[in-house]
Design a protein around this motif. Structure first.
Motif, mmCIF file in Angstrom:
data_model
loop_
_atom_site.group_PDB
_atom_site.id
_atom_site.type_symbol
_atom_site.label_atom_id
_atom_site.label_comp_id
_atom_site.label_asym_id
_atom_site.label_seq_id
_atom_site.Cartn_x
_atom_site.Cartn_y
_atom_site.Cartn_z
ATOM 1 N N VAL A 1 0.190 -16.513 86.386
ATOM 2 C CA VAL A 1 -1.006 -17.214 85.905
ATOM 3 C C VAL A 1 -2.246 -16.382 86.253
ATOM 4 C CG1 VAL A 1 -2.421 -19.280 86.085
ATOM 5 C CG2 VAL A 1 0.047 -19.470 86.229
ATOM 6 N N THR A 2 -2.317 -15.927 87.516
ATOM 7 C CA THR A 2 -3.460 -15.130 87.934
ATOM 8 C C THR A 2 -3.492 -13.780 87.236
ATOM 9 O OG1 THR A 2 -3.157 -16.130 90.104
ATOM 10 C CG2 THR A 2 -4.668 -14.275 89.957
ATOM 11 N N THR A 3 -2.347 -13.069 87.249
ATOM 12 C CA THR A 3 -2.393 -11.685 86.762
ATOM 13 C C THR A 3 -2.629 -11.622 85.259
ATOM 14 O OG1 THR A 3 0.009 -11.617 86.586
ATOM 15 C CG2 THR A 3 -0.951 -10.774 88.607
ATOM 16 N N ILE A 4 -1.910 -12.444 84.474
ATOM 17 C CA ILE A 4 -2.082 -12.362 83.018
ATOM 18 C C ILE A 4 -3.505 -12.761 82.639
ATOM 19 C CG2 ILE A 4 -1.344 -13.241 80.782
ATOM 20 C CD1 ILE A 4 1.417 -13.610 81.870
ATOM 21 N N SER A 5 -4.001 -13.874 83.234
ATOM 22 C CA SER A 5 -5.337 -14.327 82.813
ATOM 23 C C SER A 5 -6.409 -13.315 83.236
ATOM 24 C CB SER A 5 -5.643 -15.717 83.364
ATOM 25 O OG SER A 5 -5.668 -15.696 84.771
ATOM 26 N N THR A 6 -6.280 -12.737 84.428
ATOM 27 C CA THR A 6 -7.284 -11.759 84.849
ATOM 28 C C THR A 6 -7.218 -10.500 83.992
ATOM 29 O OG1 THR A 6 -6.897 -12.578 87.071
ATOM 30 C CG2 THR A 6 -8.270 -10.650 86.871
ATOM 31 N N MET A 7 -6.009 -10.054 83.679
ATOM 32 C CA MET A 7 -5.875 -8.860 82.830
ATOM 33 C C MET A 7 -6.526 -9.104 81.472
ATOM 34 S SD MET A 7 -4.664 -6.255 84.295
ATOM 35 C CE MET A 7 -4.623 -5.149 82.919
#
Lengths: 274, 290
Positions: free
Chosen positions: A145-151
């Motif tokens: 959730v964190t990595t995909i949305s931040t990317m």
């Protein structure tokens, strides 16, 4: 005369502030090389005989070593998958989705508003029911959730800055969308994408709450560090300082890249973003 | 491969994963909040809105809500004030690019530290018997100060760490923004013999209103993620003096008997409050920055 004095005062104040910014970090680094008797003194010691014992303790401690391995595995997998799924999506949002792109971007950004506890607590129960509680895979899944949305959030503007003319020229030559993305957009946007990757890495590397609640047995480094204080009665300050240094080193390594990211964001997007 | 298929292939996997995870966690929290589930016990039943009603009579919950609000206010305001003052100071006193970059590097270091590490560093500094800060305070003739054990000081002491990390980070951003400002209005003000502080108060800072509002918004979102810092530094104590909502939800959901349903109800309320608050602030900030 007065302006001169004022200017000297301003410089002194600035020097003091730089000291305040860095002193806590330097003091900890110093403490990592001290023996306990050099730390527990009424007057803080600036000079002492340095020792590597604290680092030896850390690297010899199986819990901390496992924490390091777990952290590397979890961070590599979640950031890797995040980049693999997020970067192509960001390119499509920047290039092919002019109209509905904004809504999708708002959805992605709104995931950052979600309080981490609101993610952690339901997933504890779900993982317990499924029997994958305390597993690295479960933690990686939630970190997505964190990595995909931040990317997506950081890579979309990077692709928007790629001059459309080059992409159009490549399309005229007969390249398909996938080829344009792979051969043209990706290499051109690469420096900014690298910054986004590093930012995502730092976020996940530093994360405590989800790691603590979802994988307490397979602890990552922040969880291990947070639990050191409760080992035994005497607080091992030297070891804590050394553990802090180990935890701090990888993110600090990227300080130059963060600076570059800020520079490019402000120069290109300062006005529109603002 | 057609254009449509390329779009679908690039977008679908990422959005599916995000959508599924968000939906599962939200739906899960709502569902569990209607039960009376406790970790470790297999029996549970549907209790409707009982958990929510109990929350409304829970003093500790309202205490946590209050602490969370105070925390948001202190950290957002403190960060912005520190950043604006420092950025102007750096902008006015350091003119050489090399020195300016070195200072920016120094100011970026704290925000990159893991929160757990920052918390340890400052716990060490704050320590009453062997901390550097208490030595300085002692030399100044004041007795040892219990920065983290004194209920009226603890929250501010933790907030200082947060402001140390984010205020310096925002300083760097503002210094860079000040560098890219158009020179004309500033030169016009200088021709009118405006003092330096007047130029900044009436010309440059109003021009930076938009970015400042965005920074405040980013900080407000980040301040919600204060669990790591508070958990390591005080664990919510002394008593409940630094217990924010996420700490209380963690304590009741995992630490104290694992009342997950009660904690789910709390996190749902937290989710609603933050979503409503940020949507309103987001809309309002769009209006102000125009």
């Amino acid at each position: 005369m007065v302006p001169l004095i004022l200017r000297i005062l301003a410089r002194l104040a600035l020097g003091l502030l730089v000291l305040i910014a860095l002193a806590p970090i330097l003091w900890t680094a110093l403490g990592a090389f001290k023996e306990l008797r050099d730390i527990v003194t009424p007057v803080p010691k600036l000079f002492f005989t340095p020792t590597l014992d604290n680092f030896a303790t850390i690297l010899g401690n199986p819990t901390i070593r496992d924490g390091l391995v777990n952290s590397v595995l979890v961070v590599a997998a979640s950031v890797g998958i995040g980049a693999l799924l997020g970067i192509p999506a960001a390119h499509t949002l920047a290039r092919h989705m002019r109209r509905r792109g904004d809504d999708i971007q708002f959805f992605v950004l709104s995931l950052r508003f979600m309080p981490p506890v609101a993610i952690a607590i339901p997933f504890i129960v779900i993982y317990l029911d499924l029997g994958i509680y305390d597993s690295l895979g479960g933690l990686i899944l939630v970190y997505l959730v964190t990595t995909i949305s931040t990317m997506i959030w950081l890579a979309t503007p990077a692709f928007e800055r790629v001059p459309p003319e080059i992409e159009e020229a490549a399309a005229m030559e007969g390249c398909s969308e996938a080829e344009v993305f792979w051969r043209i957009s990706l290499p051109v946007a690469a420096p900014s994408l690298f910054g986004a990757l590093v930012f995502t890495f730092v976020l996940v590397w530093n994360e405590l709450l989800l790691a603590l609640t979802l994988a307490a047995q397979n602890a990552t480094l922040p969880v291990v560090a947070a639990s050191i204080t409760s080992l035994g009665k005497e607080v091992p300050w030297g070891v804590i300082n050394a553990a802090t240094v180990v935890l701090v080193l990888p993110p600090l390594f990227f300080i130059g890249l963060l600076m570059g990211l800020i520079n490019s964001m402000i120069r290109s997007g300062g006005r529109t973003k603002g | 491969m057609t254009r449509q298929r390329f779009i679908l292939l690039t977008l679908a996997p990422a959005l599916t994963v995000l959508g599924l995870l968000a939906a599962v966690s939200t739906a899960g929290a709502v569902w569990f909040s209607l039960m009376n589930r406790v970790l470790g016990s297999p029996d549970y039943e549907f209790v409707g809105l009982y958990n929510y009603l109990r929350l409304l009579r829970d003093k500790r919950f309202f205490n946590a809500l209050e602490i969370s609000l105070i925390w948001e206010l202190i950290t957002v305001a403190g960060t912005l004030v520190v950043a604006v003052l420092l950025a102007v100071l750096v902008h006015e006193t350091v003119k050489r690019a090399l020195w300016r970059n070195l200072i920016c590097f120094a100011f970026l270091a704290p925000v990159l530290l893991p929160r757990v590490a920052a918390a340890f560093i400052w716990r060490f500094l704050y320590s009453p018997s062997l901390g550097l800060l208490n030595w300085i305070v002692g030399e100044a003739g004041l007795g040892p100060v219990e920065f983290l054990a004194n209920p009226s000081l603890a929250l501010v002491s933790v907030a200082v760490v947060d402001i140390w990390q984010w205020g310096l980070f925002f300083t760097v951003i503002l210094v860079k923004l000040l560098e890219t400002m158009p020179r004309d209005p500033i030169e016009a003000a200088m021709l009118d013999n405006a003092r330096t502080w007047q130029i900044h108060a009436y010309v440059t800072l109003p021009m930076l209103k938009g970015p400042l509002i965005s920074l405040a918004l980013v900080k407000a979102v980040e301040s919600l993620r204060s669990f790591d810092l508070i958990f390591v530094m005080t664990g919510g104590g002394p008593g409940t003096a630094t217990e924010t909502l996420d700490l209380y939800a963690y304590q009741s959901g995992i630490n104290l008997g694992g009342r997950v349903s009660y904690a789910s109800a709390m996190s749902i309320l937290l989710l609603i409050v933050t979503t409503v608050a940020f949507t309103l602030i987001w809309r309002a900030s769009r209006k102000w920055s125009r």
